[in-house]
Scaffold this motif. Structure first.
Motif, PDB file in Angstrom:
ATOM      1  N   VAL A  95       0.812  -1.222   0.000  1.00 23.56           N
ATOM      2  CA  VAL A  95       0.000   0.000   0.000  1.00 23.56           C
ATOM      3  C   VAL A  95       0.841   1.267   0.000  1.00 23.56           C
ATOM      4  O   VAL A  95       1.826   1.363   0.736  1.00 23.56           O
ATOM      5  CB  VAL A  95      -0.902  -0.007   1.254  1.00 23.56           C
ATOM      6  CG1 VAL A  95      -1.703   1.282   1.375  1.00 23.56           C
ATOM      7  CG2 VAL A  95      -1.818  -1.232   1.217  1.00 23.56           C
ATOM      8  N   GLN A  96       0.420   2.228  -0.838  1.00 18.69           N
ATOM      9  CA  GLN A  96       1.043   3.553  -0.732  1.00 18.69           C
ATOM     10  C   GLN A  96      -0.009   4.480  -0.101  1.00 18.69           C
ATOM     11  O   GLN A  96      -0.209   4.438   1.103  1.00 18.69           O
ATOM     12  CB  GLN A  96       1.561   4.021  -2.080  1.00 18.69           C
ATOM     13  CG  GLN A  96       2.632   5.100  -1.881  1.00 18.69           C
ATOM     14  CD  GLN A  96       3.477   5.299  -3.107  1.00 18.69           C
ATOM     15  OE1 GLN A  96       3.914   4.326  -3.743  1.00 18.69           O
ATOM     16  NE2 GLN A  96       3.713   6.550  -3.435  1.00 18.69           N
ATOM     17  N   CYS A  97      -0.752   5.274  -0.865  1.00 21.27           N
ATOM     18  CA  CYS A  97      -1.769   6.125  -0.212  1.00 21.27           C
ATOM     19  C   CYS A  97      -2.947   5.299   0.295  1.00 21.27           C
ATOM     20  O   CYS A  97      -3.630   5.694   1.220  1.00 21.27           O
ATOM     21  CB  CYS A  97      -2.263   7.212  -1.154  1.00 21.27           C
ATOM     22  SG  CYS A  97      -3.575   6.661  -2.292  1.00 21.27           S
ATOM     23  N   GLY A  98      -3.183   4.155  -0.349  1.00 19.81           N
ATOM     24  CA  GLY A  98      -4.209   3.243   0.126  1.00 19.81           C
ATOM     25  C   GLY A  98      -5.563   3.370  -0.547  1.00 19.81           C
ATOM     26  O   GLY A  98      -6.402   2.484  -0.418  1.00 19.81           O
ATOM     27  N   TYR A  99      -5.791   4.458  -1.272  1.00 20.03           N
ATOM     28  CA  TYR A  99      -7.155   4.723  -1.749  1.00 20.03           C
ATOM     29  C   TYR A  99      -7.721   3.605  -2.628  1.00 20.03           C
ATOM     30  O   TYR A  99      -8.870   3.220  -2.487  1.00 20.03           O
ATOM     31  CB  TYR A  99      -7.229   6.070  -2.495  1.00 20.03           C
ATOM     32  CG  TYR A  99      -8.653   6.532  -2.574  1.00 20.03           C
ATOM     33  CD1 TYR A  99      -9.224   7.233  -1.513  1.00 20.03           C
ATOM     34  CD2 TYR A  99      -9.461   6.216  -3.663  1.00 20.03           C
ATOM     35  CE1 TYR A  99     -10.551   7.615  -1.544  1.00 20.03           C
ATOM     36  CE2 TYR A  99     -10.787   6.596  -3.698  1.00 20.03           C
ATOM     37  CZ  TYR A  99     -11.323   7.296  -2.641  1.00 20.03           C
ATOM     38  OH  TYR A  99     -12.638   7.669  -2.671  1.00 20.03           O
ATOM     39  N   CYS A 100      -6.891   3.080  -3.508  1.00 18.73           N
ATOM     40  CA  CYS A 100      -7.383   2.068  -4.456  1.00 18.73           C
ATOM     41  C   CYS A 100      -7.377   0.659  -3.880  1.00 18.73           C
ATOM     42  O   CYS A 100      -7.837  -0.267  -4.529  1.00 18.73           O
ATOM     43  CB  CYS A 100      -6.483   2.056  -5.697  1.00 18.73           C
ATOM     44  SG  CYS A 100      -4.847   1.344  -5.358  1.00 18.73           S
ATOM     45  N   GLN A 101      -6.775   0.502  -2.675  1.00 19.48           N
ATOM     46  CA  GLN A 101      -6.352  -0.850  -2.284  1.00 19.48           C
ATOM     47  C   GLN A 101      -7.475  -1.793  -1.886  1.00 19.48           C
ATOM     48  O   GLN A 101      -7.345  -2.998  -2.068  1.00 19.48           O
ATOM     49  CB  GLN A 101      -5.292  -0.767  -1.171  1.00 19.48           C
ATOM     50  CG  GLN A 101      -3.990  -0.097  -1.621  1.00 19.48           C
ATOM     51  CD  GLN A 101      -3.185  -0.920  -2.624  1.00 19.48           C
ATOM     52  OE1 GLN A 101      -3.302  -2.135  -2.672  1.00 19.48           O
ATOM     53  NE2 GLN A 101      -2.373  -0.243  -3.429  1.00 19.48           N
ATOM     54  N   SER A 102      -8.592  -1.273  -1.361  1.00 19.36           N
ATOM     55  CA  SER A 102      -9.641  -2.251  -1.063  1.00 19.36           C
ATOM     56  C   SER A 102     -10.180  -2.835  -2.369  1.00 19.36           C
ATOM     57  O   SER A 102     -10.446  -4.041  -2.450  1.00 19.36           O
ATOM     58  CB  SER A 102     -10.741  -1.683  -0.166  1.00 19.36           C
ATOM     59  OG  SER A 102     -11.181  -0.457  -0.642  1.00 19.36           O
ATOM     60  N   VAL A 131      -7.244   0.721 -11.186  1.00 23.29           N
ATOM     61  CA  VAL A 131      -6.226   1.758 -11.398  1.00 23.29           C
ATOM     62  C   VAL A 131      -5.626   2.176 -10.062  1.00 23.29           C
ATOM     63  O   VAL A 131      -6.334   2.287  -9.066  1.00 23.29           O
ATOM     64  CB  VAL A 131      -6.880   2.977 -12.090  1.00 23.29           C
ATOM     65  CG1 VAL A 131      -5.885   4.103 -12.281  1.00 23.29           C
ATOM     66  CG2 VAL A 131      -7.480   2.562 -13.427  1.00 23.29           C
ATOM     67  N   CYS A 132      -4.304   2.382 -10.060  1.00 26.64           N
ATOM     68  CA  CYS A 132      -3.619   2.861  -8.857  1.00 26.64           C
ATOM     69  C   CYS A 132      -2.813   4.100  -9.230  1.00 26.64           C
ATOM     70  O   CYS A 132      -1.855   4.008  -9.982  1.00 26.64           O
ATOM     71  CB  CYS A 132      -2.701   1.780  -8.293  1.00 26.64           C
ATOM     72  SG  CYS A 132      -1.734   2.348  -6.877  1.00 26.64           S
ATOM     73  N   ARG A 133      -3.208   5.244  -8.691  1.00 25.43           N
ATOM     74  CA  ARG A 133      -2.498   6.485  -9.063  1.00 25.43           C
ATOM     75  C   ARG A 133      -1.108   6.516  -8.443  1.00 25.43           C
ATOM     76  O   ARG A 133      -0.263   7.299  -8.846  1.00 25.43           O
ATOM     77  CB  ARG A 133      -3.321   7.715  -8.657  1.00 25.43           C
ATOM     78  CG  ARG A 133      -3.481   7.864  -7.165  1.00 25.43           C
ATOM     79  CD  ARG A 133      -4.457   8.946  -6.782  1.00 25.43           C
ATOM     80  NE  ARG A 133      -4.749   8.831  -5.353  1.00 25.43           N
ATOM     81  CZ  ARG A 133      -5.654   9.543  -4.716  1.00 25.43           C
ATOM     82  NH1 ARG A 133      -6.376  10.417  -5.375  1.00 25.43           N
ATOM     83  NH2 ARG A 133      -5.861   9.375  -3.430  1.00 25.43           N
ATOM     84  N   CYS A 134      -0.864   5.674  -7.433  1.00 24.05           N
ATOM     85  CA  CYS A 134       0.475   5.594  -6.832  1.00 24.05           C
ATOM     86  C   CYS A 134       1.343   4.556  -7.547  1.00 24.05           C
ATOM     87  O   CYS A 134       2.495   4.357  -7.168  1.00 24.05           O
ATOM     88  CB  CYS A 134       0.383   5.236  -5.359  1.00 24.05           C
ATOM     89  SG  CYS A 134      -0.644   6.351  -4.409  1.00 24.05           S
ATOM     90  N   ALA A 135       0.774   3.875  -8.527  1.00 25.57           N
ATOM     91  CA  ALA A 135       1.513   2.897  -9.331  1.00 25.57           C
ATOM     92  C   ALA A 135       2.160   1.791  -8.502  1.00 25.57           C
ATOM     93  O   ALA A 135       3.347   1.526  -8.598  1.00 25.57           O
ATOM     94  CB  ALA A 135       2.555   3.595 -10.201  1.00 25.57           C
ATOM     95  N   THR A 136       1.341   1.139  -7.680  1.00 25.50           N
ATOM     96  CA  THR A 136       1.851   0.020  -6.870  1.00 25.50           C
ATOM     97  C   THR A 136       1.758  -1.311  -7.621  1.00 25.50           C
ATOM     98  O   THR A 136       1.843  -2.369  -7.014  1.00 25.50           O
ATOM     99  CB  THR A 136       1.051  -0.094  -5.547  1.00 25.50           C
ATOM    100  OG1 THR A 136      -0.333  -0.319  -5.860  1.00 25.50           O
ATOM    101  CG2 THR A 136       1.186   1.156  -4.698  1.00 25.50           C
ATOM    102  N   TYR A 137       1.622  -1.255  -8.931  1.00 23.29           N
ATOM    103  CA  TYR A 137       1.324  -2.456  -9.716  1.00 23.29           C
ATOM    104  C   TYR A 137       2.341  -3.590  -9.555  1.00 23.29           C
ATOM    105  O   TYR A 137       1.978  -4.753  -9.529  1.00 23.29           O
ATOM    106  CB  TYR A 137       1.195  -2.099 -11.204  1.00 23.29           C
ATOM    107  CG  TYR A 137       0.144  -1.054 -11.480  1.00 23.29           C
ATOM    108  CD1 TYR A 137      -1.203  -1.336 -11.290  1.00 23.29           C
ATOM    109  CD2 TYR A 137       0.501   0.216 -11.918  1.00 23.29           C
ATOM    110  CE1 TYR A 137      -2.177  -0.376 -11.532  1.00 23.29           C
ATOM    111  CE2 TYR A 137      -0.469   1.183 -12.160  1.00 23.29           C
ATOM    112  CZ  TYR A 137      -1.803   0.885 -11.970  1.00 23.29           C
ATOM    113  OH  TYR A 137      -2.759   1.827 -12.198  1.00 23.29           O
TER     114      TYR A 137
END
Ligand code: FES
Ligand code: FES
Length: 152
Positions: A95-102, A131-137
């Motif tokens: 996780v980075q900012c977490g917003y997309c993670q759930s 999509v992950c704006r923090c690019a944790t792909y």
């Protein structure tokens, strides 16, 4: 009155049939782990499971969820795949900012429920709509492989 089955519990809600499931989850039931991103089925932030399949709750009318079993991020850790994914996410510090993670976790669990040994291509296909704006792909892909290993 519509009765939803969410994370194994029957929950009666007052809502117009066309209300997006996302708003019933977040606003009516206070299950705020499911996030609003685009509202147009483009980002995956609002992903939940409906009868085991990953769906976008922002474009799913609550009436379509009435006879289904809904699982959200609040309940996903109760299953083996959900637990494995959450552990792998923690282990690899995804996780980075977490917003997309759930939404990412819900898509990853749906994939592993279907395919216990996903290839990189399977992962890319299953996760392509999240999509992950923090690019944790890169870490997401590694964590899915890690979860798959622990489920073997
Ligand atoms: S908020 Fe549903 S897909 Fe973006
Ligand atoms: S972790 Fe920030 S949007 Fe994905």
């Amino acid at each position: 009155m519509i009765t939803l089955n969410i994370n194994g519990q029957e929950m009666p809600v007052e809502a117009s049939p066309e209300t997006p499931l996302l708003w019933v989850l977040r606003d009516t039931l206070q299950l705020t782990g499911t996030k609003y991103g685009c509202g147009m089925s483009l980002c995956g932030a609002c992903t939940v499971h409906m009868d085991g399949k990953a769906v976008r709750s922002c474009v799913t009318p609550v009436s379509a969820a009435a006879d289904a079993k809904i699982q959200t991020i609040e309940g996903v850790g109760e299953g083996a795949a959900g637990k494995a994914v959450q552990q792998a996410w923690e282990q690899l510090d995804v996780v980075q900012c977490g917003y997309c993670q759930s939404g990412q976790i819900m898509s990853a669990v749906a994939l592993l429920e279907d395919n216990r040994v996903p290839s990189d291509a399977d992962i890319d296909e299953a996760m392509g709509g999240n999509v992950c704006r923090c690019a944790t792909y890169v870490r997401i892909r590694a964590a899915i492989h890690e979860a798959a290993k622990s489920l073997a």
